[in-house]
Write a protein that holds these residues in place. Structure first.
Motif, PDB file in Angstrom:
ATOM      1  N   LEU A 173       0.814  -1.216   0.000  1.00  9.96           N
ATOM      2  CA  LEU A 173       0.000   0.000   0.000  1.00  9.96           C
ATOM      3  C   LEU A 173       0.846   1.263   0.000  1.00  9.96           C
ATOM      4  CD1 LEU A 173      -2.791  -1.062   2.497  1.00  9.96           C
ATOM      5  CD2 LEU A 173      -3.032  -0.688   0.057  1.00  9.96           C
ATOM      6  N   ASN A 174       2.165   1.084   0.142  1.00 10.58           N
ATOM      7  CA  ASN A 174       3.119   2.191   0.056  1.00 10.58           C
ATOM      8  C   ASN A 174       2.818   3.347   1.016  1.00 10.58           C
ATOM      9  OD1 ASN A 174       5.451   3.351  -1.046  1.00 10.58           O
ATOM     10  ND2 ASN A 174       4.244   4.594  -2.467  1.00 10.58           N
ATOM     11  N   PRO A 175       2.613   3.057   2.300  1.00  8.44           N
ATOM     12  CA  PRO A 175       2.353   4.145   3.246  1.00  8.44           C
ATOM     13  C   PRO A 175       3.638   4.859   3.653  1.00  8.44           C
ATOM     14  CG  PRO A 175       2.482   2.095   4.433  1.00  8.44           C
ATOM     15  CD  PRO A 175       2.632   1.742   2.975  1.00  8.44           C
ATOM     16  N   ILE A 176       3.494   6.016   4.271  1.00  9.53           N
ATOM     17  CA  ILE A 176       4.621   6.732   4.871  1.00  9.53           C
ATOM     18  C   ILE A 176       4.645   6.349   6.347  1.00  9.53           C
ATOM     19  CG2 ILE A 176       5.583   8.996   5.445  1.00  9.53           C
ATOM     20  CD1 ILE A 176       4.073  10.105   3.013  1.00  9.53           C
ATOM     21  N   ILE A 177       5.817   5.957   6.839  1.00  6.21           N
ATOM     22  CA  ILE A 177       5.967   5.546   8.232  1.00  6.21           C
ATOM     23  C   ILE A 177       6.695   6.651   9.003  1.00  6.21           C
ATOM     24  CG2 ILE A 177       6.873   3.808   9.812  1.00  6.21           C
ATOM     25  CD1 ILE A 177       4.667   2.780   7.931  1.00  6.21           C
ATOM     26  N   VAL A 178       6.030   7.163  10.034  1.00  7.52           N
ATOM     27  CA  VAL A 178       6.601   8.232  10.860  1.00  7.52           C
ATOM     28  C   VAL A 178       6.961   7.683  12.231  1.00  7.52           C
ATOM     29  CG1 VAL A 178       6.196  10.494  11.923  1.00  7.52           C
ATOM     30  CG2 VAL A 178       5.195   9.964   9.688  1.00  7.52           C
ATOM     31  N   SER A 179       8.159   8.029  12.715  1.00  4.74           N
ATOM     32  CA  SER A 179       8.545   7.662  14.075  1.00  4.74           C
ATOM     33  C   SER A 179       9.607   8.646  14.562  1.00  4.74           C
ATOM     34  CB  SER A 179       9.047   6.209  14.128  1.00  4.74           C
ATOM     35  OG  SER A 179       9.021   5.736  15.463  1.00  4.74           O
ATOM     36  N   GLY A 180      10.261   8.327  15.663  1.00  8.17           N
ATOM     37  CA  GLY A 180      11.166   9.292  16.279  1.00  8.17           C
ATOM     38  C   GLY A 180      12.636   8.947  16.247  1.00  8.17           C
ATOM     39  N   LEU A 181      13.024   7.869  15.551  1.00  9.80           N
ATOM     40  CA  LEU A 181      14.423   7.450  15.390  1.00  9.80           C
ATOM     41  C   LEU A 181      15.098   7.093  16.722  1.00  9.80           C
ATOM     42  CD1 LEU A 181      16.196   7.225  12.752  1.00  9.80           C
ATOM     43  CD2 LEU A 181      17.402   9.232  13.561  1.00  9.80           C
ATOM     44  N   ALA A 182      14.306   6.880  17.763  1.00 13.50           N
ATOM     45  CA  ALA A 182      14.881   6.525  19.061  1.00 13.50           C
ATOM     46  C   ALA A 182      15.258   5.047  19.075  1.00 13.50           C
ATOM     47  CB  ALA A 182      13.873   6.826  20.169  1.00 13.50           C
ATOM     48  N   TYR A 183      15.889   4.622  20.153  1.00 15.04           N
ATOM     49  CA  TYR A 183      16.177   3.205  20.338  1.00 15.04           C
ATOM     50  C   TYR A 183      14.864   2.431  20.415  1.00 15.04           C
ATOM     51  CZ  TYR A 183      20.937   4.604  21.759  1.00 15.04           C
ATOM     52  OH  TYR A 183      22.198   5.122  21.793  1.00 15.04           O
ATOM     53  N   GLY A 184      14.941   1.132  20.160  1.00 10.28           N
ATOM     54  CA  GLY A 184      13.778   0.278  20.361  1.00 10.28           C
ATOM     55  C   GLY A 184      12.829   0.234  19.185  1.00 10.28           C
ATOM     56  N   VAL A 185      11.541   0.437  19.460  1.00 12.33           N
ATOM     57  CA  VAL A 185      10.504   0.327  18.439  1.00 12.33           C
ATOM     58  C   VAL A 185      10.727   1.313  17.302  1.00 12.33           C
ATOM     59  CG1 VAL A 185       8.047   0.696  17.966  1.00 12.33           C
ATOM     60  CG2 VAL A 185       8.737  -0.655  19.950  1.00 12.33           C
ATOM     61  N   ASP A 186      11.097   2.561  17.634  1.00 11.58           N
ATOM     62  CA  ASP A 186      11.261   3.595  16.602  1.00 11.58           C
ATOM     63  C   ASP A 186      12.209   3.149  15.490  1.00 11.58           C
ATOM     64  OD1 ASP A 186       9.766   5.017  18.413  1.00 11.58           O
ATOM     65  OD2 ASP A 186      10.982   6.836  18.293  1.00 11.58           O
ATOM     66  N   ILE A 187      13.422   2.794  15.871  1.00 10.09           N
ATOM     67  CA  ILE A 187      14.411   2.437  14.853  1.00 10.09           C
ATOM     68  C   ILE A 187      14.071   1.097  14.205  1.00 10.09           C
ATOM     69  CG2 ILE A 187      16.018   1.310  16.441  1.00 10.09           C
ATOM     70  CD1 ILE A 187      16.845   3.539  13.363  1.00 10.09           C
ATOM     71  N   ALA A 188      13.427   0.198  14.943  1.00 12.49           N
ATOM     72  CA  ALA A 188      13.048  -1.103  14.369  1.00 12.49           C
ATOM     73  C   ALA A 188      12.039  -0.918  13.237  1.00 12.49           C
ATOM     74  CB  ALA A 188      12.463  -2.008  15.454  1.00 12.49           C
ATOM     75  N   ILE A 189      11.030  -0.073  13.458  1.00  5.48           N
ATOM     76  CA  ILE A 189      10.008   0.130  12.430  1.00  5.48           C
ATOM     77  C   ILE A 189      10.567   0.927  11.263  1.00  5.48           C
ATOM     78  CG2 ILE A 189       8.965   2.295  13.265  1.00  5.48           C
ATOM     79  CD1 ILE A 189       6.958  -0.773  12.106  1.00  5.48           C
ATOM     80  N   GLN A 190      11.461   1.863  11.531  1.00  3.41           N
ATOM     81  CA  GLN A 190      12.005   2.676  10.443  1.00  3.41           C
ATOM     82  C   GLN A 190      13.001   1.892   9.600  1.00  3.41           C
ATOM     83  OE1 GLN A 190      12.506   6.551  12.975  1.00  3.41           O
ATOM     84  NE2 GLN A 190      11.727   7.178  10.988  1.00  3.41           N
ATOM     85  N   LYS A 191      13.763   1.003  10.230  1.00  2.60           N
ATOM     86  CA  LYS A 191      14.653   0.129   9.466  1.00  2.60           C
ATOM     87  C   LYS A 191      13.843  -0.813   8.584  1.00  2.60           C
ATOM     88  CE  LYS A 191      18.036  -1.930  11.592  1.00  2.60           C
ATOM     89  NZ  LYS A 191      18.750  -2.660  12.678  1.00  2.60           N
ATOM     90  N   ALA A 192      12.778  -1.363   9.128  1.00  2.63           N
ATOM     91  CA  ALA A 192      11.922  -2.265   8.347  1.00  2.63           C
ATOM     92  C   ALA A 192      11.313  -1.520   7.162  1.00  2.63           C
ATOM     93  CB  ALA A 192      10.817  -2.843   9.233  1.00  2.63           C
ATOM     94  N   ALA A 193      10.886  -0.271   7.394  1.00  3.24           N
ATOM     95  CA  ALA A 193      10.306   0.538   6.316  1.00  3.24           C
ATOM     96  C   ALA A 193      11.334   0.770   5.207  1.00  3.24           C
ATOM     97  CB  ALA A 193       9.807   1.867   6.865  1.00  3.24           C
ATOM     98  N   MET A 194      12.560   1.110   5.596  1.00  2.81           N
ATOM     99  CA  MET A 194      13.611   1.347   4.599  1.00  2.81           C
ATOM    100  C   MET A 194      13.943   0.072   3.834  1.00  2.81           C
ATOM    101  SD  MET A 194      16.248   4.066   6.397  1.00  2.81           S
ATOM    102  CE  MET A 194      16.358   3.283   8.016  1.00  2.81           C
ATOM    103  N   ASP A 195      13.958  -1.051   4.535  1.00  3.58           N
ATOM    104  CA  ASP A 195      14.256  -2.331   3.880  1.00  3.58           C
ATOM    105  C   ASP A 195      13.230  -2.675   2.806  1.00  3.58           C
ATOM    106  OD1 ASP A 195      16.481  -2.660   5.462  1.00  3.58           O
ATOM    107  OD2 ASP A 195      15.513  -4.021   6.899  1.00  3.58           O
ATOM    108  N   HIS A 196      11.999  -2.155   2.959  1.00  5.95           N
ATOM    109  CA  HIS A 196      10.939  -2.429   1.986  1.00  5.95           C
ATOM    110  C   HIS A 196      10.702  -1.249   1.046  1.00  5.95           C
ATOM    111  CE1 HIS A 196      10.121  -5.801   4.673  1.00  5.95           C
ATOM    112  NE2 HIS A 196       9.416  -6.334   3.704  1.00  5.95           N
ATOM    113  N   GLY A 197      11.626  -0.288   1.055  1.00  5.88           N
ATOM    114  CA  GLY A 197      11.545   0.838   0.116  1.00  5.88           C
ATOM    115  C   GLY A 197      10.446   1.831   0.424  1.00  5.88           C
TER     116      GLY A 197
END
Length: 368
Positions: A143-167
């Motif tokens: 669905l190509n959504p935009i993922i917003v988070s805070g780049l902090a340790y834990g959930v933030d960086i985990a979700i943002q890394k996953a988003a980047m891995d999927h383009g």
């Protein structure tokens, strides 16, 4: 905006007793940031809610000097500034009365795409939380959504890394100026984030990552998106503050449940228990509750990629059941196919991407 207008907005933003709500009130009354400083104090004092303490320091030259310095910094750096009335300012954040009057941006952010989801959670993410981040992004990626988070340790960086891995485009909302990255260890992701997404902040280059700044920036994370997801949270924490803010903005809030004995699921379980958040076990539930539909061109594109659509054993079982029995509830499909609901939810989403089933109102599905 012209240079004098930008400096006037920066100057207004820099005055300690004038927050974003008051600044917008002054601008609405006077017509522009420049006009606020040109108007007489006794005129401004007639505005409802504006007192002498609020306007204390309004004409202190230090605020003008600092605004000019920050403007020089912005002019030299690759940072874009958006005034809250600009077209480029995030649409949903415009609807938040306490949204920042100025927002700074670095990278290649394209907010014209309106499928925006904020994801927050504990810094002490468990394997369960990380696994859910990866599963969720894998399911929602088509669905190509935009993922917003805070780049902090834990959930933030985990979700943002996953988003980047999927383009996927990902936006890091920072609690300090865009001349630094906090935590520093995450500086290694800077180039990748800027290549397909970027950083946003309301804070100047002189701002440091102080605790109060993190709490303040949470309203941007909550306000910029259509929904906020909490993936693991203790009984108290910044994630729950963000969830409350999202709820106050009339946005959808989702929480990932955990075991009753898990410390880092207590906050999520409470959100669900007290009906402050929807229970979330798969991306399919979010897609359904937000009413997101896969564009026809995406369906065509998916089908074109697969001249012969291949279904795995689980998908084939569900497809055969829907073909034989017509429209069916998600719960019924799970029961009749002897599968757990979370497995059916994610499988139905994958099948929808393949163009072999379609969702219907009331959590019903049918074969195409």
């Amino acid at each position: 905006m012209t240079e004098p207008e930008i400096i006037a907005a920066l100057r207004l933003q820099n005055i300690p007793n004038i927050g974003d709500v008051t600044a917008k009130k002054l601008i609405a009354h006077c017509g522009s940031p420049i006009a606020v400083f040109e108007d007489k104090l006794h005129h401004l004092l007639k505005i409802d809610g504006i007192g002498k303490m609020t306007l204390k320091g309004l004409h202190d030259p230090i605020h003008l000097e600092e605004a000019q310095k920050e403007y020089e910094f912005l002019s030299k750096e690759d940072i874009t500034m958006f005034y809250f009335m600009d077209d480029g300012y995030p649409t949903r954040l415009k609807h938040c009365v306490d949204g920042p009057i100025l927002l700074f941006q670095r990278g290649n952010i394209n907010l014209k795409h309106q499928k925006i989801v904020s994801v927050v959670g504990t810094r002490n993410v468990t394997n369960y939380g990380t696994s859910f981040c990866n599963q969720f992004i894998e399911e929602i990626a088509p669905l190509n959504p935009i993922i917003v988070s805070g780049l902090a340790y834990g959930v933030d960086i985990a979700i943002q890394k996953a988003a980047m891995d999927h383009g996927l485009q990902t936006i890091a909302c920072m609690a300090h100026g865009l001349n630094q990255i906090y935590p520093k260890v995450h500086s290694k992701y800077k180039s990748k984030i800027e290549a397909n997404g970027g950083f946003i902040s309301e804070f100047w280059s002189t701002s440091q990552p102080n605790r109060e700044n993190f709490l303040k920036r949470n309203r941007i994370i909550a306000g910029i998106s259509e929904a906020t997801i909490v993936i693991e949270s203790a009984e108290k924490g910044g994630s729950l503050v963000t969830a409350d803010l999202a709820h106050g903005y009339h946005r959808e809030v989702f929480a990932v449940p955990g075991r009753a004995t898990d410390k880092w699921s207590k906050g999520c379980n409470d959100l669900i228990k007290f009906q402050k958040a929807h229970l979330l076990t798969s991306a399919a539930e979010l897609v359904y509750l937000l009413g997101w539909e896969i564009e026809e061109k995406k369906q065509k594109k998916t089908v074109q990629k697969q001249l012969f659509i291949e279904l795995d054993e689980t998908e084939q079982s569900i497809y055969s059941y829907l073909q034989m029995n017509g429209k069916q509830l998600l719960d019924t499909v799970a029961l009749e196919c002897n599968l757990p609901i979370f497995k059916v939810s994610s499988t139905l989403l994958n099948m929808e991407m393949k163009g072999v089933i379609r969702p219907l109102p009331g959590k019903m599905f049918e074969a195409i």
